[in-house]
Design a protein around this motif. Structure first.
Motif, short mmCIF file in Angstrom:
data_model
loop_
_atom_site.label_atom_id
_atom_site.label_comp_id
_atom_site.label_asym_id
_atom_site.label_seq_id
_atom_site.Cartn_x
_atom_site.Cartn_y
_atom_site.Cartn_z
N UNK A 1 44.77 -40.40 22.80
CA UNK A 1 44.44 -39.07 23.32
C UNK A 1 45.61 -38.10 23.20
N UNK A 2 46.82 -38.61 23.01
CA UNK A 2 47.99 -37.74 22.86
C UNK A 2 48.15 -37.22 21.43
N UNK A 3 47.34 -37.75 20.53
CA UNK A 3 47.39 -37.35 19.12
C UNK A 3 46.12 -36.59 18.78
N UNK A 4 46.21 -35.28 18.56
CA UNK A 4 45.00 -34.48 18.27
C UNK A 4 44.28 -34.91 17.00
N UNK A 5 44.98 -35.58 16.10
CA UNK A 5 44.36 -36.03 14.85
C UNK A 5 43.94 -37.51 14.90
N UNK A 6 43.91 -38.07 16.09
CA UNK A 6 43.60 -39.48 16.25
C UNK A 6 42.16 -39.79 15.80
N UNK A 7 41.98 -40.97 15.23
CA UNK A 7 40.65 -41.43 14.86
C UNK A 7 39.85 -41.79 16.10
N UNK A 8 38.52 -41.83 15.95
CA UNK A 8 37.65 -42.25 17.02
C UNK A 8 37.43 -43.76 16.95
N UNK A 9 37.39 -44.41 18.10
CA UNK A 9 37.08 -45.82 18.18
C UNK A 9 35.90 -46.00 19.13
N UNK A 10 35.22 -47.15 19.03
CA UNK A 10 34.06 -47.42 19.87
C UNK A 10 34.43 -48.30 21.05
N UNK A 11 33.92 -47.95 22.21
CA UNK A 11 34.04 -48.77 23.42
C UNK A 11 32.63 -49.24 23.77
N UNK A 12 32.44 -50.54 23.83
CA UNK A 12 31.11 -51.10 24.12
C UNK A 12 30.97 -51.44 25.59
#
Length: 497
Positions: free
Chosen positions: A54-65
């Motif tokens: 969350x501290x990186x504006x260009x961060x990739x999205x990951x899935x939380x199940x």
């Protein structure tokens, strides 16, 4: 080093067709699970998309199940969110195994239960898991330099693999995990939630209460790890072993041949250090026989892994006695059980523990305790050449104690080395609306499994009186040292008649 190497034997993957609901980052599907007793439990299986860092504006999205088990009570309370231990363990798999699902039936009479996979666990484990491609060196236990070089090499290869995948390891901290819980609460439109954590899950639950406490109704902490308890202290293991020695001395099946378990441990350690033993085990990588050499370090490492589990403690006197008689079959069984931990790295486990870290005071305490601990060789930390790159310490503000009026139920076991009862009492000092149930003769894994534990938790959630609740297991019985003795004590390391 003790937490860096986690071999992932299997990863549970759900392949689902998800229907979008109100939130753009949340997908769900309805399903039904069946418990061991045949009870059909309606559920929602879901995934939530969040930023890896969350501290990186260009961060990739990951899935939380997650899996939301629906309550059997139409007018149920706010949901109970379950947080598994590790760090690195998944929660959602429990819904797919009828015997584990059965353990939630009683709690479902109170409210919905949400089994939440923390980031980097469950389906997300593949992204942050690195498995080695060759067997570990046969002298990995007996040669300290070889062992450290091996660990550094595996760690460096893992970091390179993570970089190639675009993994942002700085996103794998307890603060980010807590933010995921908050994101799920918002996505599911709950004003408040209750929390239930086990082991590391209690560490995470406290973090959520510290930073998002206004959104918590109640909490249950099972095997409590405080915010400054991530690093274990050597003398706590010494104390656990001394307790086991005292218990064994009271049992005829042990004391007739071994009146002093502490002295026997010392003898076996010295013996293995002078003459390491070579044995063949099955490689978890190739499934073929491989050679491994064991010394005193290896024995202490095995004890470290399982000395807090009441299902393994009963065989430890026989393990040591047999080793003193040149019989290493039981030790071999434990090595086979644990060798997989040297075959890879789980980035979530590694980074989360590193980020939580310890205060300078606790590090100094550990350093001093090493001078007198009989297990100093396995608690001594060696600096990794990658430590500077991996430094994401959350700081002492994160680890500082906090006070809260949230009602909390603590459950501990008297034989739990991993999260001993005094840790819960240290945390409980800041929770005036709390109760602490200490289960006699329960190890780390036995606390939640007590037949009456669920009833006590439901009573707490319903605001019923639990001050007089007394839970205990029978006094431990030890496996007899004489192989010819008849015994009803089962342990998979020994053949049963």
């Amino acid at each position: 080093m003790k937490y860096l190497f986690v071999f992932v034997l299997s990863i549970l993957i759900f392949t689902l067709s998800f229907a979008q609901n109100g939130s753009s980052n949340l997908s769900t599907t309805d399903t039904v699970f069946v418990s061991e007793s045949g009870k059909k439990i309606k559920a929602i299986m879901g995934r939530m998309q969040v930023k890896e860092n969350r501290k990186n504006p260009n961060s990739e999205l990951i899935s939380i199940s997650f899996i939301q088990l629906k309550s059997s009570t139409p007018t149920s309370e706010n949901p109970l969110v379950y947080l598994e231990g590790g760090p690195g363990s998944s929660s959602t798999w429990q819904a797919t195994y009828p015997e584990y699902l059965e353990s939630w039936v009683e709690l479902l009479e109170y409210s919905d239960v949400i089994l939440l996979d923390q980031r980097g666990t469950g389906q997300g484990a593949r992204r942050v898991t690195h498995i080695v491609s060759e067997d570990v060196p046969s002298k990995i236990f007996v040669d300290e330099k070889l062992r450290q070089d091996y660990f550094n090499n595996v760690e460096e290869n893992a970091l390179n693999a993570f970089k190639e995948r675009g993994v942002d390891l700085k996103g794998y901290t307890t603060l980010q995990n807590a933010a995921d819980i908050e994101a799920l609460r918002i996505a599911l439109s709950y004003q408040k939630i209750s929390l239930m954590g086990f082991s590391y899950g209690t560490h995470l639950a406290q973090t959520y209460m510290k930073y998002y406490g206004e959104n918590v109704e109640k909490a249950i902490l099972i095997g409590t790890e405080g915010l400054n308890h991530t690093k274990k202290t050597p003398l706590s293991m010494d104390m656990q072993f001394k307790k086991i020695a005292l218990m064994a001395a009271q049992k005829k099946e042990v004391s007739e041949k071994v009146p002093n378990l502490l002295e026997l441990h010392k003898i076996v350690i010295e013996k293995l250090n002078s003459n390491p033993v070579e044995m063949k085990i099955i490689s978890p990588l190739t499934r073929k026989p491989m050679k491994i050499e064991l010394n005193g370090y290896a024995l202490n490492m095995i004890l470290r892994f399982d000395i807090g589990d009441a299902s393994d403690i009963p065989i430890f006197p026989k393990l040591l006695y047999d080793a003193s008689q040149d019989n290493y079959d039981i030790l071999k069984w434990f090595v086979q059980k644990r060798i997989g931990m040297f075959y890879g790295i789980n980035g979530m486990s590694m980074m989360t523990d590193k980020a939580s870290g310890a205060t300078a005071y606790r590090n100094e305490k550990i350093k001093h305790e090493l001078e007198e601990s009989m297990f100093a060789n396995i608690f001594k930390e060696t600096e990794s050449k990658n430590d500077k790159e991996l430094n994401i310490d959350l700081g002492d503000e994160f680890r500082s104690p906090f006070a809260s009026d949230i009602p909390v139920l603590f459950l501990s076991g008297t034989l739990d080395f991993n999260t001993p009862p005094y840790q819960a009492e240290e945390v409980r000092w800041g929770f005036p609306n709390s109760e602490h149930i200490i289960i006699k003769n329960a190890g780390h894994e036995q606390i939640r499994r007590h037949p009456k534990a669920n009833a006590a938790m439901v009573s707490f959630l319903k605001d019923e009186k639990i001050e007089d609740v007394d839970l205990s297991y029978p006094m431990l019985e030890f496996v007899p040292l004489d192989d010819k003795s008849k015994t009803n004590i089962y342990h998979p390391a020994i053949a049963q008649e």
